[in-house]
Design an enzyme around this catalytic site. Structure first.
Site, PDB file in Angstrom:
ATOM      1  N   LYS A 136     -23.136  -8.483  -0.507  1.00 35.77           N
ATOM      2  CA  LYS A 136     -23.872  -7.421  -1.207  1.00 35.77           C
ATOM      3  C   LYS A 136     -23.036  -6.751  -2.286  1.00 35.77           C
ATOM      4  O   LYS A 136     -23.556  -6.044  -3.138  1.00 35.77           O
ATOM      5  CB  LYS A 136     -24.372  -6.382  -0.209  1.00 35.77           C
ATOM      6  CG  LYS A 136     -23.284  -5.577   0.479  1.00 35.77           C
ATOM      7  CD  LYS A 136     -23.880  -4.505   1.382  1.00 35.77           C
ATOM      8  CE  LYS A 136     -22.768  -3.758   2.107  1.00 35.77           C
ATOM      9  NZ  LYS A 136     -23.229  -2.714   2.990  1.00 35.77           N
ATOM     10  N   GLY A 140     -14.381 -11.180  -1.290  1.00 31.94           N
ATOM     11  CA  GLY A 140     -13.059 -10.698  -0.892  1.00 31.94           C
ATOM     12  C   GLY A 140     -13.144  -9.478   0.012  1.00 31.94           C
ATOM     13  O   GLY A 140     -12.179  -9.126   0.682  1.00 31.94           O
ATOM     14  N   GLY A 141     -14.324  -8.807   0.018  1.00 28.73           N
ATOM     15  CA  GLY A 141     -14.575  -7.696   0.933  1.00 28.73           C
ATOM     16  C   GLY A 141     -13.591  -6.548   0.794  1.00 28.73           C
ATOM     17  O   GLY A 141     -12.983  -6.341  -0.268  1.00 28.73           O
ATOM     18  N   LYS A 152      -1.049  -2.706  -1.015  1.00 26.97           N
ATOM     19  CA  LYS A 152       0.294  -3.310  -1.097  1.00 26.97           C
ATOM     20  C   LYS A 152       0.794  -3.335  -2.537  1.00 26.97           C
ATOM     21  O   LYS A 152       2.010  -3.305  -2.778  1.00 26.97           O
ATOM     22  CB  LYS A 152       0.294  -4.717  -0.489  1.00 26.97           C
ATOM     23  CG  LYS A 152       0.443  -4.753   1.022  1.00 26.97           C
ATOM     24  CD  LYS A 152      -0.322  -3.702   1.677  1.00 26.97           C
ATOM     25  CE  LYS A 152      -0.455  -3.493   3.083  1.00 26.97           C
ATOM     26  NZ  LYS A 152      -1.638  -2.749   3.499  1.00 26.97           N
ATOM     27  N   GLU A 305      -1.914  14.761  12.070  1.00 18.98           N
ATOM     28  CA  GLU A 305      -2.402  13.783  13.055  1.00 18.98           C
ATOM     29  C   GLU A 305      -2.815  14.533  14.329  1.00 18.98           C
ATOM     30  O   GLU A 305      -2.058  15.353  14.848  1.00 18.98           O
ATOM     31  CB  GLU A 305      -1.290  12.755  13.349  1.00 18.98           C
ATOM     32  CG  GLU A 305      -1.491  11.896  14.579  1.00 18.98           C
ATOM     33  CD  GLU A 305      -2.778  11.077  14.594  1.00 18.98           C
ATOM     34  OE1 GLU A 305      -3.093  10.414  13.602  1.00 18.98           O
ATOM     35  OE2 GLU A 305      -3.477  11.118  15.633  1.00 18.98           O
ATOM     36  N   VAL A 371      -9.333   8.704   9.076  1.00 25.08           N
ATOM     37  CA  VAL A 371      -9.430   8.886  10.532  1.00 25.08           C
ATOM     38  C   VAL A 371     -10.086   7.683  11.212  1.00 25.08           C
ATOM     39  O   VAL A 371     -10.637   7.799  12.296  1.00 25.08           O
ATOM     40  CB  VAL A 371     -10.217  10.175  10.872  1.00 25.08           C
ATOM     41  CG1 VAL A 371      -9.486  11.405  10.360  1.00 25.08           C
ATOM     42  CG2 VAL A 371     -11.635  10.119  10.304  1.00 25.08           C
ATOM     43  N   HIS A 544      22.386 -17.745   8.469  1.00 25.66           N
ATOM     44  CA  HIS A 544      23.221 -16.602   8.128  1.00 25.66           C
ATOM     45  C   HIS A 544      23.450 -16.577   6.618  1.00 25.66           C
ATOM     46  O   HIS A 544      23.694 -17.635   6.021  1.00 25.66           O
ATOM     47  CB  HIS A 544      24.570 -16.714   8.841  1.00 25.66           C
ATOM     48  CG  HIS A 544      25.530 -15.641   8.437  1.00 25.66           C
ATOM     49  ND1 HIS A 544      25.434 -14.359   8.927  1.00 25.66           N
ATOM     50  CD2 HIS A 544      26.572 -15.657   7.569  1.00 25.66           C
ATOM     51  CE1 HIS A 544      26.396 -13.626   8.377  1.00 25.66           C
ATOM     52  NE2 HIS A 544      27.103 -14.386   7.548  1.00 25.66           N
TER      53      HIS A 544
END
Ligand code: FAD
Ligand code: NAI
Length: 568
Positions: A136, A140-141, A152, A305, A371, A544
């Site tokens: 709709k 990718g929502g 990000k 919170e 929330v 390492h």
């Protein structure tokens, strides 16, 4: 009364084991701790010790037999005592009826083009389905458009700014002139658009038909699609996968809805300028990630919170460390604090917070309301066709089937674990079952990642959860101060923590606060999936200098054999 000898669960994902060898025979006397038999799983060979004293009066599971976890292997009791019953067979997993075919192809509808829906659509197409995806809004929502990816991008810019400011310490002299917010926003849009068009391309490449419109159930196998121009079309399918996702929840706090300075995560990703001050309602994942980003951009951030700790699902000890780091960076954090009301204060907003029984007022330019999220299932008309749900949260079994035949549901619209990788994993399962395979979803290897600075990630049981479950466990901790690569990257801030089973030494959980934690957690998820023991981690050579070495050291520490820290 005879005591049952049962198949133990050697790892979180173990479902059954094979009897490799009985050490004791029927009629043998046994003491507590005597080894009765050996079992094997895909990964382990283990001994099963007696938990009772008496005679091994009956062996019901023979060598070579597969027995489910907690299935009966034998009985210990008084010599001559009679017991009955064979080991119960593994619960039969119903085989999916072959999918009905039309022109040789199963028709599959996927409602929603987020990481659940588009992955389900691709998998269904790979398996030969004729797939239609109905979206709709944007392909990718939430994830690509207003969730994982745009957050990000902001966090990456914020981190780059922080690093640039600290470059002199590395011997690099740069002049930081500030933040060009329009460019930050442009970068966010560019990355998002590139990924959205990538997904659109994948739909084409997999011959998936994409329809723009809102889908709702007309009957159990027919969807009405309402298009942008208001026209409606009824389409019938053999299988329907619901991947309708979620939207931000709005709490019933007086003043929130009416105040234009109160925004949800979508609003907070697109502020016109960097706000001078931001009050965040909710110290969950969204609140903490955006608090991290904006504080780096120079915003004065306060987090309120309601619960006693931030990030309730993460390891408590590491969460407490993260909180200290955030506070040291100037973020004000209040827990056990409840927002009572919000009101206008000139151009800014006054937020009234109840802390320790008193009301404290905070004024901020913007208020982020984070929330939690609620499922976006209202438009689906689920009640008309009897799809079971709990206030919009769709109920499914492990095959991702709803109670209505041929209708599946996945991802955020289940209202449980709202993560992109979970939605995608469930999407593959639903598509496979819809196309006649028989697979179950198992969330045991699902990592939780919070993109803070440093990153925070966990998989499996936390220490708190292991205690609550009454599991006998041991802990191994390794401070990143003792890891060369971490010292170079962030001054050695953070820690890795292993939770392992005391008896079989299997990896139960791993929690990482440190650089690249969200990448490092992959190895740990694999360990849990493979039912690895700490021995498997020790036996793997880690390169390492890397932060991965610290994963091995934390596992070693659980057995008091860490090399680079003293073992207590
Ligand atoms: P969604 O991505 O919500 O997609 C559902 C799609 O269905 C939407 O495009 C919607 O328009 C469409 N739809 C709904 N109803 C209908 C209908 N009736 N007809 C047609 N189409 C419909 N998760 C992570 O794993 N990592 C992260 O870093 C992360 N960061 C996040 C940051 C933020 C700010 C937010 C809000 C979320 C974040 N998430 C993250 C969560 C992640 O975005 C979701 O878990 C994920 O997008 C869920 O995928 P989904 O396919 O179930 O639903
Ligand atoms: P959340 O459930 O993670 O956190 C909401 C927090 O708000 C909780 O700690 C809760 O106690 C608190 N809260 C609720 N009502 C409150 C009130 N009135 N006052 C103060 N605090 C209150 O939800 P959030 O942060 O909105 O994120 C939604 C979902 O999106 C997450 O659960 C997660 O699944 C997903 N997400 C995942 C990310 C990731 O994987 N890195 C990043 C961002 C979101």
């Amino acid at each position: 009364m005879a005591v049952e000898v049962k198949m133990p669960q050697l790892g979180l994902t173990m479902e059954e084991g094979t009897i490799s060898k009985w050490i004791k025979n029927e009629g043998d006397t046994v003491k507590v701790g005597d080894i009765l038999l050996e079992i094997t799983t895909d990964k382990l060979t283990s001994e099963v010790a007696s938990e009772a004293e008496g005679t091994l009066i009956k062996i019901v599971a023979k060598e070579g037999e597969d027995v489910p976890v907690r299935g009966i292997l034998g009985y210990i009791g008084q010599a001559g005592e009679v017991v009955g019953g064979a080991a119960p067979a593994a619960a039969p997993v119903p085989t999916a009826a072959p999918a009905p075919k039309k022109d040789g192809k199963t028709t599959v509808a996927v409602i929603g083009g987020g990481p659940g829906g588009y992955v389900a659509a691709i998998r269904a197409a790979q398996l030969g389905g004729e797939v239609t995806l109905i979206e709709k809004n944007k392909m990718g929502g939430t994830c690509l458009n207003v969730g994982c990816i745009p957050t990000k991008v902001l966090l990456h810019s914020a981190e780059a700014l922080a690093e640039a400011k600290e470059m002199a310490e590395l011997g690099i002299n740069v002049e930081v002139k500030g933040v060009d917010w329009n460019k930050v926003q442009a970068k966010k849009s560019a990355v998002t658009n590139q990924l959205v068009s990538g997904v659109t391309g994948l739909m084409k490449a997999n011959k998936i038909k994409v329809i723009e419109g809102v889908a709702s159930f007309a009957s159990k196998d027919t969807l009405t699609v309402t298009k942008k121009d208001g026209s409606k079309e009824n389409l019938t399918f053999d299988k329907i996968i619901i991947a309708a996702g979620s939207v931000p929840a709005v709490p019933p706090i007086p003043g929130v809805k009416e105040n234009a300075n109160c925004v949800d995560s979508t609003g907070a990703l697109s502020f016109e300028t960097v706000p001078k001050s931001l009050l965040v309602i909710g110290g969950g994942v969204i609140g903490i990630e955006l608090a991290t980003a904006y504080s780096r951009f120079g915003t004065e951030v306060t987090v309120v919170e309601a619960m006693s700790k931030l990030l309730p699902m993460m390891d408590g000890e590491l969460t407490a460390q993260l909180r200290k780091m955030m506070e040291a960076r100037g973020i004000k954090i209040m827990t056990d604090a409840k927002v009572q009301s919000v009101e206008a204060a000139g151009d800014a907003t006054k937020v009234n917070v109840e802390v320790s029984g008193k009301i404290e007022a905070f004024t901020a330019e913007k208020v982020l309301v984070a929330v939690g999220r609620r499922t976006d299932t209202e438009a689906l008309n689920m009640d008309a066709v009897g799809i079971a749900h709990d206030r919009g949260r769709i109920s499914v079994n492990d095959k991702m089937e709803t109670n209505v035949a041929n209708v599946y549901a996945i991802g955020d619209c289940l209202g449980k674990v709202m993560l992109a990788h979970v939605a995608s994993a469930q999407g593959e399962i639903a598509a496979e079952n819809a196309l006649g395979e028989d697979v179950l979803y198992d969330g045991a290897t699902n990592p939780s990642c919070v993109y803070t600075d440093p990153e925070f990630a966990g998989v499996g049981l936390t220490e708190e959860k292991a205690k609550e479950m009454g599991i006998d466990f041991q802990v191994g901790k390794f401070p990143l101060m003792a890891n060369g690569k971490s010292l170079i990257m962030n001054g050695g801030v953070g820690m890795i923590k292993f939770i392992i089973g005391k008896e079989y030494k299997e990896v139960l959980g791993v929690h990482i606060l440190g650089p690249r934690a969200t990448d490092l957690i992959g190895e740990c998820a694999l360990a849990i999936g493979m039912e690895a023991t700490v021995e498997d981690i020790f036996a793997t050579i880690h390169a390492h200098p890397t932060v991965t070495e610290a994963v091995r050291e934390a596992a070693l520490a659980a057995e008091k054999r860490a090399i680079h820290i003293p073992n207590k």
